[in-house]
Design an enzyme around this catalytic site. Structure first.
Site, PDB file in Angstrom:
ATOM      1  N   ASP A   1       3.489   7.017  -6.049  1.00  0.00           N
ATOM      2  CA  ASP A   1       3.300   6.655  -4.727  1.00  0.00           C
ATOM      3  C   ASP A   1       1.985   7.179  -4.389  1.00  0.00           C
ATOM      4  OD1 ASP A   1       3.962   6.178  -2.224  1.00  0.00           O
ATOM      5  OD2 ASP A   1       4.569   7.981  -1.579  1.00  0.00           O
TER       6      ASP A   1
ATOM      7  N   GLU B   1       6.553   1.919   3.536  1.00  0.00           N
ATOM      8  CA  GLU B   1       5.512   1.487   2.518  1.00  0.00           C
ATOM      9  C   GLU B   1       5.949   0.053   1.907  1.00  0.00           C
ATOM     10  OE1 GLU B   1       4.710   4.505  -0.436  1.00  0.00           O
ATOM     11  OE2 GLU B   1       5.145   5.975   0.992  1.00  0.00           O
TER      12      GLU B   1
ATOM     13  N   GLU C   1       3.799  11.168  12.183  1.00  0.00           N
ATOM     14  CA  GLU C   1       2.461  10.925  13.160  1.00  0.00           C
ATOM     15  C   GLU C   1       3.076  10.226  14.589  1.00  0.00           C
ATOM     16  OE1 GLU C   1       1.958   8.137   9.535  1.00  0.00           O
ATOM     17  OE2 GLU C   1      -0.024   8.095  10.438  1.00  0.00           O
TER      18      GLU C   1
END
Ligand SMILES: O=C(O)/C=C/C(=O)CC(=O)CC(=O)O
Ligand SMILES: [Ca+2]
Ligand SMILES: [Mg+2]
Length: 405
Positions: free
Chosen positions: A117, A193, A354
């Site tokens: 990753d 992702e 975030e």
């Protein structure tokens, strides 16, 4: 009558044709399937019915043999299947081999070899840097613009969309805690992702060049790198993520071949630092390495973010070149995550870390405020990409529900 007559402009029309592995209703047998509209074609059965030489690759319980076959064969198989599902001459033979999506079980489509990753979104890295290392002079570490940072994950815990995610337990130590405590994570998070699926292996000791990306990588999927922020923050110094990210990684059930994404290719963002030759994608002859994929993140059905993949600083080709530059070999079924996708805007962040600025600014959902995930929450990533003639290429979705056991 569907599925041959899939409506024009359907994101799963014949311009897409992603691959997966399914069991028909009432059966446990696994078969390679190709999605068309809201149906799945039994690809092995179609190959047999039409006497295709590709039967040995398609009449299988996983995609790995097809992945290993290489780019020329990938194109041949895709061209053949396009003909099977569009040519009226094949309609009578092929139509009975479709199953409604609502009636099949979808499985992890390939046997995952190694899992890596990355950390390739500049917006994400700057946000996480500010949150985790507020006292550092720069939110990016000094190496960030020189190499795509990554870590090796746990391939055995990659699960298909729809699999429940068990809340992990582990050690955590808040800034005010005198000693670490053990218990279920209280800062369970997502990471939106894209996963890249390696088909063609490489030889130990021989790096894969930037320009050879499409000879090795078959296609992509959506990936959620579930992350326990409290476990991660306590354990990660100095070796990086370990148990905070190894309990589950969810992937979508459909692998979209790179060939279906030709219209989505874009240049990567401008490079602010000169790159060493093996990573230099401004060199002549190197194709644009970005993909314009529009991701959407929903919690319990409410969209909370729309991260744009085109903003990723490091490309999948650079990541492949970097992860093999030391001579490490690739295996069929290797999976690598792009890294969390976060755009420049507040509504484009790919993690709750975030989106809620480490829990300080909770999201307002219809069923209450959310800093991190609660039991019963269902997180769904979905995406599409621009396709031919203004139509979309659907990338499906990856979904998972949080449970405590
Ligand atoms: O900067 C850190 O210490 C941690 C970063 C992450 O959690 C990011 C990660 O897993 C990689 C990514 O998905 O971008
Ligand atoms: Ca990640
Ligand atoms: Mg993970």
């Amino acid at each position: 009558m569907p599925p041959f007559d899939v409506p024009e402009g359907d994101p799963f029309g014949p311009h897409n044709l992603p691959y997966g592995v399914f069991s028909p209703s009432g059966s446990r047998e696994r078969r390679v399937g190709v999605r068309l509209g809201d149906h799945v074609l039994d690809a092995g059965a179609a190959a047999a019915a039409l006497g295709s030489s590709h039967q040995s690759l398609l009449a299988r319980p996983v995609l790995n043999p097809l992945l290993a076959a290489g780019r020329t064969v990938w194109s041949e198989v895709r061209r053949a299947i396009t003909g099977w599902v569009t040519d009226p001459a094949h309609r009578a033979a092929v139509e009975p081999l479709f199953h409604p999506l609502s009636e099949v079980t979808l499985h992890l489509p390939f046997e995952v070899a190694d899992y890596v990753d990355f950390y390739a979104s500049e917006n994400h890295a700057r946000n996480v840097g500010q949150i985790f290392r507020p006292d550092a002079a720069d939110s990016l570490t000094p190496n960030w613009k020189h190499l795509p940072i990554g870590y090796h994950g746990r391939s055995g815990t990659v699960v298909v969309s729809g699999t429940d995610v068990v809340r992990p337990s582990g050690q955590r130590k808040g800034p005010g805690d005198p000693a670490p405590v053990f218990g279920p994570s209280i800062r369970l998070d997502i990471e939106a992702e894209v996963g890249f699926v390696v088909g063609v292996p490489s030889e130990l000791g021989r790096p894969v060049a930037l320009g050879d990306f499409r000879d090795h990588v078959f296609g992509l999927c959506l990936l959620n790198d579930w992350s326990a922020r409290d476990i991660q923050a306590w354990e990660y110094v100095p070796l990086g993520p370990f148990l905070g990210k190894s309990f589950a990684t969810s992937v979508s059930a459909w692998i979209t071949p790179l060939e279906a994404l030709e219209h989505a290719r874009v240049a990567a963002p401008e490079r602010t630092h000169p790159l060493l030759p093996y990573l230099d994608d401004s060199a002549p002859g190197i194709e644009p390495g970005g993909y314009d994929l529009r991701i959407s993140v929903a919690i319990n059905g409410q969209v909370v973010s729309e991260p744009p993949f085109s903003t990723m600083y490091w490309t999948a080709a650079q990541q492949l070149a970097h992860m093999t530059v030391n001579g490490a070999s690739l295996r069929t079924g290797d999976l690598y995550g792009s890294g969390t996708v976060s755009g420049p805007e507040d509504g484009q962040r790919g993690s709750l870390l975030e989106l809620t600025w480490n829990g300080r600014e909770p999201l307002e959902l219809p069923d209450g405020k959310r800093a991190f995930l609660e039991d019963g929450d269902v997180v769904t990533l979905s995406a599409w990409a621009p396709g031919p003639d203004g139509c979309r290429v659907g990338l499906g979705e990856v979904s998972g529900r949080i449970v405590t056991r």
